[in-house]
Design an enzyme around this catalytic site. Structure first.
Site, PDB file in Angstrom:
ATOM      1  N   VAL A  37       0.840  -1.196   0.000  1.00  0.00           N
ATOM      2  CA  VAL A  37       0.000   0.000   0.000  1.00  0.00           C
ATOM      3  C   VAL A  37       0.878   1.250   0.000  1.00  0.00           C
ATOM      4  O   VAL A  37       1.615   1.501   0.958  1.00  0.00           O
ATOM      5  CB  VAL A  37      -0.927   0.029   1.237  1.00  0.00           C
ATOM      6  CG1 VAL A  37      -1.850   1.243   1.170  1.00  0.00           C
ATOM      7  CG2 VAL A  37      -1.733  -1.259   1.334  1.00  0.00           C
TER       8      VAL A  37
ATOM      9  N   ASP B  99       7.860   0.221   2.789  1.00  0.00           N
ATOM     10  CA  ASP B  99       8.200   0.094   1.371  1.00  0.00           C
ATOM     11  C   ASP B  99       9.711   0.113   1.160  1.00  0.00           C
ATOM     12  O   ASP B  99      10.248  -0.635   0.331  1.00  0.00           O
ATOM     13  CB  ASP B  99       7.532   1.191   0.550  1.00  0.00           C
ATOM     14  CG  ASP B  99       7.850   2.605   1.051  1.00  0.00           C
ATOM     15  OD1 ASP B  99       8.222   2.770   2.235  1.00  0.00           O
ATOM     16  OD2 ASP B  99       7.710   3.559   0.260  1.00  0.00           O
TER      17      ASP B  99
END
Length: 261
Positions: free
Chosen positions: A7, A111
């Site tokens: 996400v 991430d």
């Protein structure tokens, strides 16, 4: 099969990994929307599965990374409701094989960790990872798997949007390269300044990071780019060695394998 979900601030990237044949067999992008319910996300994912003729029952595990906290609970609920699985969530306590040298390791975005895991496992050498997302991140990892740190700057689109929103007479423009830097109209002038200015920024940061890593005693790092706008920049600079659009999904499957038990 393993469902991989990353996400970001702009997109939710999904992938399906066939662990028997060890290959990615599907990947998609959805818009990140904190207002969506778990059912809305679930219906979208079911439609993507139907298009590829995937069976929900074939998903034996799920891993989720996110830089948008508001969406994590929604997607967790969706995964439990539609897949009947408890997802592995990338965060503190998860095994990565990466030694984070940040002042506070908890500050490093999921991430960036996932990308670092993939780059270290795939390339087995010092690397600089550039992720062209909503923000552009630069991460340095040495050959031993030490995450040394990096830099964060506004993404290309954020920079473009800010120029439109804060300058009353300037229009919103498409991100595109112009044939020249000396342009003869406002739109082209903005495009040249945004795109080529960003290329210059990337080159400067990469060169400085390479110098600092070499001074730390590493060999010259390999530079990998990922993210939606990577190719736009890659085509105009020699400081990037390779584009790897699936780097984050590659990292997720590796972290899943380290934590599946």
């Amino acid at each position: 099969m393993i469902l991989l979900i990353d996400v970001g601030n702009t997109n939710v990237v999904l992938g399906v990994y066939d662990n028997e044949n060890q290959r990615l067999i599907g990947d998609w992008r959805l818009a990140t929307d904190s207002k969506k319910t778990s059912d809305e996300y679930g219906i979208e994912v079911m439609q993507l599965f139907a298009h590829k003729h995937f069976e929900v029952s074939d998903i034996k595990g799920v891993i989720l990374s996110s830089v948008v906290p508001n969406v994590v609970y929604t997607l967790e609920h969706m995964i439990r409701k539609f897949f009947d699985r408890n997802p592995i969530i990338v965060g503190p306590g998860i095994k990565t094989g990466i030694n984070i040298k940040y002042d506070n390791p908890k500050e490093v975005g999921a991430d960036r960790i996932v990308n670092a895991v993939a780059a270290h496992d795939l390339y087995k050498r010092p690397v600089i990872i550039i992720d062209f997302g909503t923000a552009t991140t630069f991460c340095a990892v040495n050959k031993n798997g030490d995450y040394l740190g990096g830099a964060i700057c506004p993404g290309v689109k954020i920079s473009s949007d800010a120029l439109f929103e804060r300058a009353a007479k300037l229009p919103r423009v498409e991100l595109a390269k112009t044939e020249t830097i000396i342009c003869k109209n406002t739109v082209s002038s903005m495009q040249a300044g945004i795109v080529y200015g960003y290329i210059g920024q990337v080159q400067y940061i990469v060169n400085k990071m390479k110098k600092e890593m070499i001074e730390m005693g590493t060999e010259e790092p390999y530079v990998i780019a990922t993210g939606g706008l990577a190719r736009l920049i890659y085509e105009e600079t020699e400081c990037i060695d390779k584009i790897d659009p699936l780097l984050t999904l590659e990292g997720l499957i590796r972290i899943y394998e380290k934590n599946k038990e």
